[in-house]
Motif scaffolding. Structure first.
Motif, PDB file in Angstrom:
ATOM      1  N   LEU A  29       0.806  -1.215   0.000  1.00 41.65           N
ATOM      2  CA  LEU A  29       0.000   0.000   0.000  1.00 41.65           C
ATOM      3  C   LEU A  29       0.838   1.264   0.000  1.00 41.65           C
ATOM      4  N   ARG A  30       2.147   1.122   0.198  1.00 40.54           N
ATOM      5  CA  ARG A  30       2.994   2.306   0.274  1.00 40.54           C
ATOM      6  C   ARG A  30       4.377   1.975  -0.269  1.00 40.54           C
ATOM      7  N   ARG A  31       5.137   3.016  -0.497  1.00 40.79           N
ATOM      8  CA  ARG A  31       6.528   2.841  -0.909  1.00 40.79           C
ATOM      9  C   ARG A  31       7.282   2.131   0.212  1.00 40.79           C
ATOM     10  N   THR A  32       8.003   1.073  -0.140  1.00 40.95           N
ATOM     11  CA  THR A  32       8.681   0.293   0.899  1.00 40.95           C
ATOM     12  C   THR A  32       9.975  -0.289   0.366  1.00 40.95           C
ATOM     13  N   SER A  33      10.890  -0.549   1.258  1.00 39.36           N
ATOM     14  CA  SER A  33      12.152  -1.185   0.864  1.00 39.36           C
ATOM     15  C   SER A  33      11.951  -2.688   0.776  1.00 39.36           C
ATOM     16  N   LEU A  34      12.843  -3.355   0.048  1.00 41.32           N
ATOM     17  CA  LEU A  34      12.747  -4.808  -0.044  1.00 41.32           C
ATOM     18  C   LEU A  34      12.979  -5.454   1.318  1.00 41.32           C
ATOM     19  N   LYS A  35      13.829  -4.851   2.157  1.00 44.46           N
ATOM     20  CA  LYS A  35      14.015  -5.390   3.505  1.00 44.46           C
ATOM     21  C   LYS A  35      12.692  -5.419   4.258  1.00 44.46           C
ATOM     22  N   ASP A  36      11.997  -4.291   4.263  1.00 42.80           N
ATOM     23  CA  ASP A  36      10.729  -4.234   4.985  1.00 42.80           C
ATOM     24  C   ASP A  36       9.689  -5.154   4.345  1.00 42.80           C
ATOM     25  N   LEU A  37       9.741  -5.286   3.033  1.00 45.78           N
ATOM     26  CA  LEU A  37       8.769  -6.125   2.344  1.00 45.78           C
ATOM     27  C   LEU A  37       8.945  -7.596   2.720  1.00 45.78           C
ATOM     28  N   VAL A  38      10.182  -8.112   2.620  1.00 43.56           N
ATOM     29  CA  VAL A  38      10.380  -9.543   2.907  1.00 43.56           C
ATOM     30  C   VAL A  38      10.156  -9.840   4.392  1.00 43.56           C
ATOM     31  N   GLU A  39      10.515  -8.892   5.264  1.00 44.83           N
ATOM     32  CA  GLU A  39      10.323  -9.134   6.691  1.00 44.83           C
ATOM     33  C   GLU A  39       8.855  -9.022   7.087  1.00 44.83           C
ATOM     34  N   SER A  40       8.069  -8.270   6.335  1.00 47.69           N
ATOM     35  CA  SER A  40       6.628  -8.229   6.588  1.00 47.69           C
ATOM     36  C   SER A  40       5.985  -9.582   6.305  1.00 47.69           C
ATOM     37  N   LEU A  41       6.681 -10.407   5.513  1.00 46.48           N
ATOM     38  CA  LEU A  41       6.192 -11.751   5.191  1.00 46.48           C
ATOM     39  C   LEU A  41       6.826 -12.810   6.094  1.00 46.48           C
ATOM     40  N   GLY A  42       7.645 -12.383   7.067  1.00 45.03           N
ATOM     41  CA  GLY A  42       8.171 -13.305   8.068  1.00 45.03           C
ATOM     42  C   GLY A  42       9.569 -13.813   7.840  1.00 45.03           C
ATOM     43  N   VAL A  43      10.287 -13.292   6.840  1.00 48.93           N
ATOM     44  CA  VAL A  43      11.629 -13.790   6.525  1.00 48.93           C
ATOM     45  C   VAL A  43      12.671 -12.738   6.913  1.00 48.93           C
ATOM     46  N   PRO A  44      13.538 -13.014   7.902  1.00 49.93           N
ATOM     47  CA  PRO A  44      14.553 -12.032   8.319  1.00 49.93           C
ATOM     48  C   PRO A  44      15.571 -11.760   7.208  1.00 49.93           C
ATOM     49  N   HIS A  45      16.050 -10.533   7.156  1.00 51.67           N
ATOM     50  CA  HIS A  45      17.022 -10.174   6.118  1.00 51.67           C
ATOM     51  C   HIS A  45      18.325 -10.962   6.267  1.00 51.67           C
TER      52      HIS A  45
END
Length: 248
Positions: A29-45
């Motif tokens: 829904l908003r501009r986001t970094s890939l770090k925040d995107l993958v971690e929002s799905l439960g996968v740590p960077h």
């Protein structure tokens, strides 16, 4: 804009069974970094070695824009993936050094037994663990995946197994530790280095049978605990040799 994220290999471990092996469509829904995107799905960077955005190499700071009608495909690979060419993970500390969360006390003892420098206390807080990992270049091992979301953590691993014996094998395999094993040089209790001592200097601290049957003794330079090659030594030595012979 449609966004899909596909996690490869063991990164599936962090996903619900129904979502494994197929692209996930997160609500972007908003501009986001890939770090925040993958971690929002439960996968740590810290578990991700490579990222691509529409098949182009990307970084954790790469932004995904929510505006426009273009389709976006994000792919993530673990360190073990053979196709990883442009890794996001810097080389691990050599020799390997660790800091472990409060849930991994037995794993800490096993790694110390193998000769590794391991920091562990049963009262570590999350901020302290993250700072120690970053400031002292220690690999953070944890059973709390959200702890690994902290940005300052460069080297970290979510330990999958809840069995301490399997945990040791898992960590050795993940970091290729087999050639660095130097068993029986650290105190399993406090991480101090062991030094050989004269039998007479520790005689007053030992039982009569121990003095009768054993001649070689070692003392921790930090906590002063005394060690010797008792009846358990052959079993532990066999376990150590098995670990060293495993293919990383």
């Amino acid at each position: 804009m449609g966004v899909q994220v596909l996690f490869h290999g063991c990164l599936d471990d962090f996903l619900p069974p129904a979502g494994r092996g197929q692209p996930i469509m997160p609500p972007t829904l908003r501009r986001t970094s890939l770090k925040d995107l993958v971690e929002s799905l439960g996968v740590p960077h810290t578990e991700i070695a490579a990222l691509t955005l529409n098949d182009c190499p990307a970084t954790f700071e790469t932004l995904v824009e929510p505006l426009g009608g273009d389709h976006v495909m994000v792919r993530a690979w673990p360190p073990s993936a053979q196709s990883v060419e442009h890794t996001l993970q810097p080389p691990r500390p050599r020799p390997a050094r660790f800091v472990l969360d409060v849930h991994l006390g037995r794993l800490a003892r096993y790694l110390r037994l193998l000769g590794f420098d391991v920091c562990w206390r049963n009262d570590f807080g999350d901020a302290e663990l993250a700072d120690m990992s970053a400031l002292q270049s220690r690999i953070l091992l944890t059973r709390d995946r959200r702890l690994l979301y902290r940005r300052q953590i460069v080297h970290g691993y979510f330990v999958r197994s809840d069995d301490p014996g399997r945990q040791v094998e898992e960590v050795c395999h993940r970091y290729g530790l087999h050639d660095e094993i130097a068993a029986f040089k650290r105190c399993a209790r406090c991480n101090g280095l062991l030094v050989k001592v004269d039998k007479a200097s520790v005689a007053g601290r030992l039982e009569a049978r121990t003095l009768l049957y054993y001649n070689d003794f070692y003392k921790c330079a930090r906590c002063r605990h005394v060690y010797w090659q008792g009846s358990h030594f052959a079993r532990i030595s066999a376990w150590v040799e098995t670990l060293k012979q495993q293919v990383a």
